[in-house]
Design an enzyme around this catalytic site. Structure first.
Site, PDB file in Angstrom:
ATOM      1  CG  LEU A 120      -1.783  -1.242   1.453  1.00 41.09           C
ATOM      2  CD1 LEU A 120      -2.612  -1.074   2.716  1.00 41.09           C
ATOM      3  CD2 LEU A 120      -2.676  -1.501   0.245  1.00 41.09           C
ATOM      4  CG  ASP A 121      -0.551   4.617  -2.269  1.00 44.08           C
ATOM      5  OD1 ASP A 121      -1.451   4.579  -1.398  1.00 44.08           O
ATOM      6  OD2 ASP A 121      -0.779   4.885  -3.463  1.00 44.08           O
ATOM      7  CD  GLN A 122       1.813   8.527  -0.650  1.00 49.81           C
ATOM      8  OE1 GLN A 122       2.192   7.387  -0.867  1.00 49.81           O
ATOM      9  NE2 GLN A 122       2.177   9.578  -1.372  1.00 49.81           N
ATOM     10  CB  VAL A 125      -5.123   2.506  -2.816  1.00 53.44           C
ATOM     11  CG1 VAL A 125      -6.442   3.027  -2.284  1.00 53.44           C
ATOM     12  CG2 VAL A 125      -4.278   3.664  -3.342  1.00 53.44           C
TER      13      VAL A 125
END
Length: 263
Positions: A120-122, A125
């Site tokens: 996941l990113d910040q 997602v």
């Protein structure tokens, strides 16, 4: 190649003469200084003669390994032989399998996967770059079911390389999401193959019905590289398998749409 043992034996007279001269100088120096003990000196000629068996063994191994290395290098320029097999560093690679192919249905391979938290990113997602990994993993799994082992070809200095990749994102994936990747072959020529893939996630609509949502799509163009990283024609066996799989689906796009429930 010069025989190291013969070279040493030929040089021994010169070595002995030089050693005798050095010993004479050493003895004269010892007499003058009375401070040097020559009792512990090693006779270099005796040491060389004693070491000859080990030298011969080591040099023989070096020559043998050197020949093996160059034999392998020669084999690395793997080319298709008359039977359609591919010959590489490990010898003749196995031909791709003859269908039906495990996991392939109507020309499409399906693989279930899941999202891991570190992908996941910040924003919570799956990062865009991770989708390429999903597609690659599913593609390699599908190829292996066809009898095309990417690792085996890499060890033989043949590579299935991507010359073009196109990704399109439709909806995000989040932590713990389960999804499946569909993979198929949409085009085959003498030098390349085009594969289409789609990521689907099962969702429930307002009426309580489950439906597959298209998350992302991918299209890649594959070529075969030889040991010099030069594009070469697809080996006949690989081309035949790609063609067979492609013909099992009238249209890969249509097949993917039917399996995914997309319209």
């Amino acid at each position: 190649m010069v025989d190291p043992i013969a070279a040493i034996l030929e040089a021994l007279p010169r070595i002995r003469t030089r050693v005798l001269d050095d010993t004479t100088i050493l003895r004269r120096t010892t007499i003058l200084t009375a401070s040097m003990d020559t009792s512990a000196m090693v006779d270099p000629i005796a040491a060389i003669l004693e070491a000859l068996p080990r030298i011969r063994t080591n040099s023989t191994n070096t020559i043998r390994y050197g020949r093996l290395y160059w034999d392998q290098k020669a084999q690395c320029s793997a080319q298709q032989n008359g039977s359609g097999s591919v010959t590489g560093r490990e010898g003749a690679l196995p031909d791709p399998l003859i269908g039906p192919y495990d996991g392939w249905v109507d020309g499409v391979y399906s693989l279930e996967m899941g999202v891991r938290d570190y992908e996941l990113d910040q924003f919570g997602v799956v990062n865009n770059a991770v989708y390429a990994n999903y597609f690659q993993h599913a593609r390699h799994e599908g190829l292996e079911r066809l009898g095309i082992d990417c690792d085996a070809y890499a060890r033989a200095n043949l590579g299935l390389a991507i010359t073009d990749m196109r990704l399109s994102y439709k909806a995000p994936l989040r932590s713990k999401d389960k999804f499946r990747v569909l993979t198929g072959v949409s085009r085959v020529t003498g030098a390349r193959a085009v594969m289409d893939e789609v990521i689907l996630r099962s969702v429930t609509n307002g009426d309580g019905e489950e439906k597959d949502m298209v998350i992302a799509k991918c299209q890649v163009t594959l070529v075969v590289l030889d040991g010099g990283y030069n594009a070469t024609r697809l080996p006949a066996a690989i081309k035949d398998v790609f063609t067979t799989v492609m013909q099992e689906a009238i249209s890969i796009t249509r097949t993917l749409d039917v399996l995914s429930g997309a319209r």
